[in-house]
Design an enzyme around this catalytic site. Structure first.
Site, PDB file in Angstrom:
ATOM      1  N   ASN A   1       0.703  -1.292  -0.012  1.00 45.80           N
ATOM      2  CA  ASN A   1      -0.116   0.091  -0.309  1.00 45.80           C
ATOM      3  C   ASN A   1       0.963   1.449   0.098  1.00 45.80           C
ATOM      4  O   ASN A   1       0.504   2.027  -0.702  1.00 45.80           O
ATOM      5  CB  ASN A   1      -0.906   0.048   1.251  1.00 45.80           C
ATOM      6  CG  ASN A   1      -1.835  -1.131   1.102  1.00 45.80           C
ATOM      7  OD1 ASN A   1      -1.997  -1.872   0.190  1.00 45.80           O
ATOM      8  ND2 ASN A   1      -2.897  -1.208   2.356  1.00 45.80           N
TER       9      ASN A   1
ATOM     10  N   LYS B   1      -2.734   3.815   4.291  1.00 44.16           N
ATOM     11  CA  LYS B   1      -3.508   4.722   3.390  1.00 44.16           C
ATOM     12  C   LYS B   1      -3.148   6.301   3.778  1.00 44.16           C
ATOM     13  O   LYS B   1      -3.180   7.078   2.642  1.00 44.16           O
ATOM     14  CB  LYS B   1      -4.944   4.404   3.365  1.00 44.16           C
ATOM     15  CG  LYS B   1      -5.324   3.218   2.625  1.00 44.16           C
ATOM     16  CD  LYS B   1      -4.735   2.894   1.316  1.00 44.16           C
ATOM     17  CE  LYS B   1      -5.459   1.794   0.560  1.00 44.16           C
ATOM     18  NZ  LYS B   1      -4.812   1.579  -0.833  1.00 44.16           N
TER      19      LYS B   1
END
Lengths: 378, 378
Positions: free
Chosen positions: A229, A277
């Site tokens: 990510n 994130k």
């Protein structure tokens, strides 16, 4: 010029401005100039030391105080002067080094220019060359379908595993667009990203848009979540700058980073995913601020919870919520089609630095207030 | 109980509440209950289908609509019922597995209990056992000095390289406290963290406080920055939960994560560093929300730019600002002593979930407004 008396007399900002004629140096001191208290600091300090109860050595003490306070500034100014001298001497040497560094991309760019490729307005999908780093899971697939409807020239899917069925379905959507799959593992070091991109740029000459969409949601795989990510997005972005960065003669480009609404406010049962994130969101904000320098614009796309059967299987951190996957699905907010359509909308809008949120099918630009908490001033 | 007519008649929330008697399930539906529109959804939907212009098959269509809309809920409820059955059968098997998993820490905890260690109020420094993951660079050193002044029982420094001089200086500050150095690399896998912690818990029996303070600022080392700043913090935290988590019979504990003010608003010339700190901030917010479950509280400490000669040498991402180190130093905001003192203050305050900011020597609790942008509702 003697710095110390000048600082004492005029204050640090005006002295700094006077000394530094070059744009970079002027910029270096601009934050001091912005701070109104600094300009009068020396006189205030002077009057503080000039109190009636301590009249004897106020001059000496003020001088020492200023000397100590601005020691770092004086050092920096001296170093800069030395550096400028050194730069003149080493100019020729540096040039050859720079040429070595940028050899690959420069060669490629020269080829591009030779073929008369001209810079066009970035960001629209039709007739563009797009790299989409995606696993072709439900969100990646939904987005690819919508992108293809807009007719890109080349859609290059960078994925970890080949998915012939998904590729076949995508090819059926738009037969005019060229869709190609490249095996790509974002968790590999930066070098691997650069090597693949070199091949791709050699083949397609120009890439208009990079969509970083690889994502992993499994809190039992901490290292992999961080690598896919966050590190993956940084690696692909850093690698493509070799070809896009306008400081190296590149044509610029557009980066769309797929984050998550959990970047704003974590899903606390999924702390590592949410944090990764949040990192990508922060990274994208920086990229957008660097656009005037690099020529590469960037924006982030943050979907709320999207209906996705895979979610059902995801694990929470230390099993704090064994049913986290079900809880995510129990209140579905939007379909992959809605998410995909919103992504296409923001790709077409192509607005640098915008933090897009799509939740329950509603797309909006988020006014992010990070700077109200702190600003580095540089 | 037939779910579909019940949903049609009473609405989803009341049906769900009625079916789910267990606390966890009740919790699972609590967000539905919170949403006032949901309760009357079925009747509204029903009346929408019952329009005069379409009177024939409204009943059938309404049923189908609700069936489609709540398909996922029905599935989840069925699965939960099945799962509860399975749980009963597998109970014995699971118990033995759980015992295996928690073997090491359980053994240790039993030892602790045997020796009559009682749970005391966490977070104060005096007479406590503290693990400080730090490089003993200027900030780590400044903080260690201040911590030692408060007289901890054991201060265990987890660092990558032995620094005999720094350790010697620290020992001179407080001769009553035991200071010990452990070689620890946060970039190694989770397993290595667990192994070291097992040794430490075996020796000291009880650890009251973990300070995650390892940090790297060099944008030429992307992978290492992510690994040290983000993955390292997650790994050490995850590892210590084996010993602290109250669900496994642990005594709880306190985690202080050293982030950075750049977590609020990135220093865009240092995008990877800032993003990694934004990740640690997000992770800490989650940890604090999990405290009622795990018994482990957490808060973050975000210093603004701290005077540190090492800063001078740091690199910017892709050299976007070659003088970034100097720019950071040119406007010093606080000394390492000020940062260290503020850290001690927040350690003593020990407030779960607080986002502390110390900038220009001023300490304050930040009111973070992430939830105004989005909330998962679970």
């Amino acid at each position: 010029m003697n710095i110390l008396p000048a600082v004492l007399q005029n204050g640090i900002s005006s002295t700094a401005r006077h000394i530094c004629k070059l744009p970079r140096e002027r910029n270096a001191f601009s934050h001091i100039q912005r701070n109104p208290t600094d300009q009068k600091l020396s006189s205030r300090t002077y009057s503080r030391w000039n109190q009636p109860n301590d009249p004897d050595d106020c001059d000496k003490r003020a001088t020492n105080h200023v000397r100590a306070k601005y020691k770092h500034l004086i050092k920096v100014l001296k170093e800069d002067a030395e550096k400028r001298e050194m730069l003149k001497i080493k100019k020729g040497k540096e040039r050859s080094e720079k040429a070595k560094e940028g050899k690959k991309s420069s060669l490629l760019l020269r080829k591009l220019r030779g073929k008369g490729t001209k810079q066009v307005k970035q960001g629209r999908i039709a007739d563009r060359n797009i790299i989409f780093v995606a696993g072709l899971g439900s969100i990646g697939m939904g987005a690819s379908r919508e992108i293809l409807k807009k007719g890109p020239k080349n859609l290059l899917i960078f994925g970890r595993s080949t998915k012939p069925k998904a590729m076949e379905e995508l090819r059926r959507i738009n037969k005019k667009s060229n869709i190609k799959f490249y095996k790509y593992d974002v968790t590999l070091p930066l070098k691997a990203s650069k090597e693949l991109l070199y091949k791709v740029f050699e083949e397609y000459k120009k890439i208009d848009l990079l969509i970083n969409g690889a994502g992993l949601l499994d809190e039992h795989k901490i290292a992999e979540t961080v690598d896919v990510n966050f590190k993956g997005t940084v690696n692909t972005t850093t690698a493509i700058m070799d070809f896009w960065d306008k400081r190296r003669g590149g044509p610029g480009g557009v980066i769309a980073n797929l984050c998550s609404a959990s970047a704003f406010n974590p899903i606390y049962q999924l702390p590592v995913y949410s944090a990764s994130k949040a990192a990508v969101l922060s990274f994208t904000i920086s990229l957008a601020k660097l656009a005037p320098l690099t020529g590469v614009t960037a924006f982030s796309f943050n979907p709320g919870i999207t209906q996705n059967p895979l979610r059902n299987k995801c694990n929470s951190w230390l099993n704090v919520e064994p049913c986290v996957g079900k809880l995510l699905l129990i209140h579905p907010t939007q379909t992959t089609k809605q998410t995909g359509k919103s992504l296409v909308e923001v790709l077409e809008a192509n607005r640098n630095g915008v933090i897009w949120k799509v939740d329950q099918g509603r797309l909006e630009a988020v006014k992010w207030l990070g700077q109200r908490y702190w600003d580095s001033g540089i």
